[in-house]
Design a protein around this motif. Sequence first.
Motif, short mmCIF file in Angstrom:
data_model
loop_
_atom_site.label_atom_id
_atom_site.label_comp_id
_atom_site.label_asym_id
_atom_site.label_seq_id
_atom_site.Cartn_x
_atom_site.Cartn_y
_atom_site.Cartn_z
N UNK A 62 0.74 -1.20 -0.11
CA UNK A 62 -0.10 0.08 0.10
C UNK A 62 0.97 1.05 0.01
N UNK A 63 0.38 2.29 0.02
CA UNK A 63 0.90 3.55 -0.13
C UNK A 63 1.89 4.09 1.04
N UNK A 108 8.10 -0.97 -2.46
CA UNK A 108 8.27 -0.55 -0.93
C UNK A 108 7.99 0.81 -0.92
N UNK A 109 6.91 1.05 -0.05
CA UNK A 109 6.53 2.32 0.54
C UNK A 109 6.75 2.34 2.04
N UNK A 131 10.46 7.84 0.56
CA UNK A 131 10.37 7.94 2.02
C UNK A 131 10.51 6.46 2.71
N UNK A 132 10.89 5.61 1.63
CA UNK A 132 11.02 4.23 2.39
C UNK A 132 12.08 4.20 3.53
N UNK A 187 12.12 5.76 -6.63
CA UNK A 187 11.24 6.46 -7.30
C UNK A 187 10.29 7.46 -6.39
N UNK A 188 9.82 8.63 -6.67
CA UNK A 188 8.99 9.24 -6.00
C UNK A 188 7.91 8.12 -5.34
N UNK A 189 7.49 8.55 -4.18
CA UNK A 189 6.70 7.63 -3.30
C UNK A 189 5.30 7.54 -4.04
N UNK A 190 4.74 8.33 -4.75
CA UNK A 190 3.31 7.99 -5.34
C UNK A 190 3.72 7.23 -6.75
#
Length: 266
Positions: A62-63, A108-109, A131-132, A187-190
């Motif tokens: 999930x995010x 991975x988030x 942000x991981x 990569x950017x989280x989104x």
Amino acid sequence: MTNAAAVGHAPVWLAIDGAVGILRLDRPPLNVLNRATQASLRQAAEQAAADERVRAVVVHGGPTAFSAGADIKEMAAMTHAEMVGHASVLQAAFDAVAAIPKPVVAAINGPALGGGCELALTADVRICGTEARLGLPEILLGVIPGAGGTQRLPRLIGPSKAKDLIFTGRQVDADEALRLGLVDQVTPSDLVLDTALEWARRFEKGPALALHAAKTAVDQGLATDLAAGLAIERTVFAGLFGTQDRLIGMRRFADSGPGHASFTGR
């Protein structure tokens, strides 16, 4: 996207998106891996492995969180005898993901800690958001990683770097994880899930038997010495010459134009 999960809410479920299976951890807020979640993970992984529609797999939490690891309260209540019995069950859930005979990518988030990091290690490729946070903090609880961390991490990043993370229990951010080789792309989280799906979709029409053979040769070869690894490679390489995939692939290559006797066309 079709949901191939069992009836009712499961803490891990399989969704089918085209030819990609998504193993979705769904135990908010942090996807803590209690015994029920481990059993659900094994079931979903075996389902993805057996489903002929699935050509590649994405493991996603999930995010906001991949997984913060095992359920410490549950583990704290277990006796030595109970853990002796449960340790093999714990590893079997993660082994089921590693054994999927198809390309597997972890998306991975947020935190991937303890068992969450060990789950990410079962994948063939790891893509994480900015942000991981990843790590194996079990030493801080007076134990060690028990779901493959002491074995898969050194094979991935080397023993010295792995011992640093395991001995200290420290967590690393996305940039350090990339430098260590713990993840393959940041990569950017989104965009983490989309990036992972893009990677997985490259195998939608790929040679499934050859991909399985390649994964088998690499994974089994890493578990032995070079001579034995080369013997494994010979066996799976020769075995492909009895398949339709090999006949189709080589015929297509030979028919692609004059002079195409090699990959360079020379």
